[in-house]
Scaffold this motif. Structure first.
Motif, PDB file in Angstrom:
ATOM      1  N   PRO A  81       0.690  -1.309  -0.013  1.00 15.84           N
ATOM      2  CA  PRO A  81       0.004  -0.007   0.111  1.00 15.84           C
ATOM      3  C   PRO A  81       0.764   1.060   0.065  1.00 15.84           C
ATOM      4  CG  PRO A  81      -0.027  -1.170   2.170  1.00 15.84           C
ATOM      5  CD  PRO A  81       0.620  -2.011   1.361  1.00 15.84           C
ATOM      6  N   ALA A  82       2.022   1.390   0.585  1.00 11.50           N
ATOM      7  CA  ALA A  82       2.841   2.223   0.518  1.00 11.50           C
ATOM      8  C   ALA A  82       3.455   2.760  -0.942  1.00 11.50           C
ATOM      9  CB  ALA A  82       4.171   2.189   1.429  1.00 11.50           C
ATOM     10  N   PHE A  83       3.549   1.599  -1.787  1.00 11.19           N
ATOM     11  CA  PHE A  83       3.816   1.946  -3.117  1.00 11.19           C
ATOM     12  C   PHE A  83       2.601   2.276  -4.021  1.00 11.19           C
ATOM     13  CE2 PHE A  83       3.907   0.132  -7.602  1.00 11.19           C
ATOM     14  CZ  PHE A  83       5.169   0.668  -7.973  1.00 11.19           C
ATOM     15  N   VAL A  84       1.562   1.900  -3.687  1.00 15.35           N
ATOM     16  CA  VAL A  84       0.193   2.334  -4.267  1.00 15.35           C
ATOM     17  C   VAL A  84       0.006   3.665  -3.975  1.00 15.35           C
ATOM     18  CG1 VAL A  84      -2.222   2.192  -4.447  1.00 15.35           C
ATOM     19  CG2 VAL A  84      -0.807   0.072  -4.208  1.00 15.35           C
ATOM     20  N   TYR A  85       0.353   4.056  -2.684  1.00 13.63           N
ATOM     21  CA  TYR A  85      -0.071   5.536  -2.301  1.00 13.63           C
ATOM     22  C   TYR A  85       1.349   6.531  -3.045  1.00 13.63           C
ATOM     23  CZ  TYR A  85       0.183   9.766   0.840  1.00 13.63           C
ATOM     24  OH  TYR A  85      -0.218  10.832   1.295  1.00 13.63           O
ATOM     25  N   TRP A  86       2.313   6.118  -2.986  1.00 13.82           N
ATOM     26  CA  TRP A  86       3.345   7.011  -3.679  1.00 13.82           C
ATOM     27  C   TRP A  86       3.354   6.992  -5.198  1.00 13.82           C
ATOM     28  CZ3 TRP A  86       5.312  10.885  -1.150  1.00 13.82           C
ATOM     29  CH2 TRP A  86       5.285  10.658   0.579  1.00 13.82           C
ATOM     30  N   VAL A  87       3.090   6.050  -5.760  1.00 16.68           N
ATOM     31  CA  VAL A  87       3.337   5.746  -7.129  1.00 16.68           C
ATOM     32  C   VAL A  87       2.184   5.481  -7.838  1.00 16.68           C
ATOM     33  CG1 VAL A  87       4.565   4.258  -8.706  1.00 16.68           C
ATOM     34  CG2 VAL A  87       5.569   4.758  -6.432  1.00 16.68           C
ATOM     35  N   VAL A  88       1.014   4.833  -7.320  1.00 19.14           N
ATOM     36  CA  VAL A  88      -0.022   4.288  -8.336  1.00 19.14           C
ATOM     37  C   VAL A  88      -1.259   5.315  -8.371  1.00 19.14           C
ATOM     38  CG1 VAL A  88      -1.474   2.213  -9.172  1.00 19.14           C
ATOM     39  CG2 VAL A  88       0.953   2.024  -8.286  1.00 19.14           C
ATOM     40  N   HIS A  89      -1.813   5.176  -7.108  1.00 17.67           N
ATOM     41  CA  HIS A  89      -3.030   5.803  -6.931  1.00 17.67           C
ATOM     42  C   HIS A  89      -2.936   6.421  -5.466  1.00 17.67           C
ATOM     43  CE1 HIS A  89      -7.475   6.581  -6.559  1.00 17.67           C
ATOM     44  NE2 HIS A  89      -7.328   6.689  -7.901  1.00 17.67           N
ATOM     45  N   LYS A  90      -2.966   7.703  -4.984  1.00 18.04           N
ATOM     46  CA  LYS A  90      -2.903   8.221  -3.980  1.00 18.04           C
ATOM     47  C   LYS A  90      -4.206   7.730  -2.936  1.00 18.04           C
ATOM     48  CE  LYS A  90      -1.877  12.417  -1.684  1.00 18.04           C
ATOM     49  NZ  LYS A  90      -1.534  14.086  -1.884  1.00 18.04           N
ATOM     50  N   LYS A  91      -5.312   8.203  -3.374  1.00 15.84           N
ATOM     51  CA  LYS A  91      -6.428   7.741  -2.830  1.00 15.84           C
ATOM     52  C   LYS A  91      -6.497   6.518  -2.319  1.00 15.84           C
ATOM     53  CE  LYS A  91     -11.347   8.518  -2.645  1.00 15.84           C
ATOM     54  NZ  LYS A  91     -12.796   8.861  -3.478  1.00 15.84           N
ATOM     55  N   SER A  92      -6.375   5.513  -3.127  1.00 14.88           N
ATOM     56  CA  SER A  92      -6.446   4.036  -2.748  1.00 14.88           C
ATOM     57  C   SER A  92      -5.535   3.817  -1.930  1.00 14.88           C
ATOM     58  CB  SER A  92      -6.129   3.150  -3.962  1.00 14.88           C
ATOM     59  OG  SER A  92      -7.339   3.399  -5.117  1.00 14.88           O
ATOM     60  N   GLY A  93      -4.110   4.074  -1.893  1.00 14.02           N
ATOM     61  CA  GLY A  93      -3.115   3.909  -0.997  1.00 14.02           C
ATOM     62  C   GLY A  93      -3.526   4.463   0.362  1.00 14.02           C
ATOM     63  N   LEU A  94      -3.940   5.613   0.375  1.00 13.13           N
ATOM     64  CA  LEU A  94      -4.386   6.441   1.590  1.00 13.13           C
ATOM     65  C   LEU A  94      -5.368   5.511   2.305  1.00 13.13           C
ATOM     66  CD1 LEU A  94      -3.942   8.893   3.305  1.00 13.13           C
ATOM     67  CD2 LEU A  94      -5.518  10.247   2.173  1.00 13.13           C
ATOM     68  N   TYR A  95      -6.511   5.058   1.472  1.00 14.47           N
ATOM     69  CA  TYR A  95      -7.518   4.570   2.097  1.00 14.47           C
ATOM     70  C   TYR A  95      -7.082   3.274   2.900  1.00 14.47           C
ATOM     71  CZ  TYR A  95     -11.633   0.954   2.193  1.00 14.47           C
ATOM     72  OH  TYR A  95     -12.397   0.220   2.502  1.00 14.47           O
ATOM     73  N   THR A  96      -6.075   2.373   2.047  1.00 12.11           N
ATOM     74  CA  THR A  96      -5.700   1.309   2.879  1.00 12.11           C
ATOM     75  C   THR A  96      -4.928   1.715   3.994  1.00 12.11           C
ATOM     76  OG1 THR A  96      -5.713  -0.017   0.457  1.00 12.11           O
ATOM     77  CG2 THR A  96      -4.347  -0.853   2.160  1.00 12.11           C
ATOM     78  N   LEU A  97      -4.105   2.531   3.831  1.00 13.28           N
ATOM     79  CA  LEU A  97      -3.033   2.618   5.099  1.00 13.28           C
ATOM     80  C   LEU A  97      -3.727   3.035   6.217  1.00 13.28           C
ATOM     81  CD1 LEU A  97       0.146   4.471   2.915  1.00 13.28           C
ATOM     82  CD2 LEU A  97      -0.154   2.224   4.027  1.00 13.28           C
TER      83      LEU A  97
END
Length: 251
Positions: free
Chosen positions: A40-56
């Motif tokens: 999820p850290a990778f998703v947050y910083w690279v792929v999709h900020k909102k999705s990563g933020l939701y998971t984290l």
């Protein structure tokens, strides 16, 4: 007791198969509390900020809540409750402290669950993989003999509730973005109240042959690490929102 009988059934299976699946179950279990957070850290910083933020966010909330529940219930591990239970491998060395709820499950739940929810429309196959991995993680804690089924079940419930509450909060903040700082402040205060609670609450002091079964200070230290996430996250989110304001480039 049905829960202990279930663990003994799995234990007999391990023994009869010469621990064929034990290394895999140990890996699944270890991955959940070591490298899984990188996804999820990778998703947050690279792929999709909102999705990563939701998971984290779901992960931080669930970890904090799990620490409070665990240090309130103070339920001993299965092999303390019944000496017939013998955990696999070095699980008895790594699985210290109280048993209920499962920390591995409440760690893996919001991460695998958050990724599954975020990917369900665009990449449904990722959602399926995440759900299978989540179920395997929970089962691995039973298979290794370190948690009862109810430990895992409540960890799953905590995860689901965290994902649900964060999803509802995010939906509300989409329509009322000016209220986010209020939610961050509430999370910050809740984290400090949790630390005060686990510091001053009473703990069982059970000795066997002069040895304390579970050291309350060690459990408090573990609890501090988890509840501190409820303090550190809102501070980090506020700073990023106010001064960094990055956008993930996407893949």
């Amino acid at each position: 007791m049905p829960d202990i009988q279930y663990l003994l059934f799995l234990q007999n299976f391990r023994n009869s198969t010469n621990n064929l699946l034990t290394p895999f179950m140990e890996w699944i279990s270890l991955f959940a509390v070591t490298h899984l957070i990188l996804i999820p850290a990778f998703v947050y910083w690279v792929v999709h900020k909102k999705s990563g933020l939701y998971t984290l966010t779901s992960y931080y909330l669930c970890c904090g809540v799990n620490a409070i529940v665990k240090l309130t219930a103070c339920i001993y591990r299965p092999w303390i409750r019944d000496a017939r239970v013998v955990p696999a491998g070095d699980a008895i060395r790594t699985a210290t402290g109280y048993s209920f709820p499962s920390g591995h499950t409440s760690t893996a739940g919001p991460i695998y669950g958050g990724l599954a929810v975020s990917a369900r429309k665009r990449l449904p196959w990722i959602s399926i993989i995440c759900l299978i991995a989540l179920l395997l993680t929970g089962f691995s804690r039973n298979y290794l003999g370190v948690h009862t089924p109810q430990d895992v079940a409540v960890g799953m419930i905590e995860s689901a509730l965290s994902l649900f509450l964060v999803a509802k909060t995010f939906h509300y903040l989409e329509e009322n973005p000016e209220k986010e700082n209020l939610f961050l402040a509430g999370m910050f205060v809740f984290g400090w109240l949790a630390i005060i609670y686990i510091t001053f609450k009473p703990y069982p002091m059970t000795y066997i042959n002069g040895v304390l079964l579970v050291d309350p200070q060690k459990m408090m230290n573990d609890g501090y690490g988890d509840t501190a996430l409820l303090i550190a996250f809102p501070v980090a989110r506020f700073c990023e929102k106010k001064w960094v304001r990055f956008q993930a480039a996407g893949l």
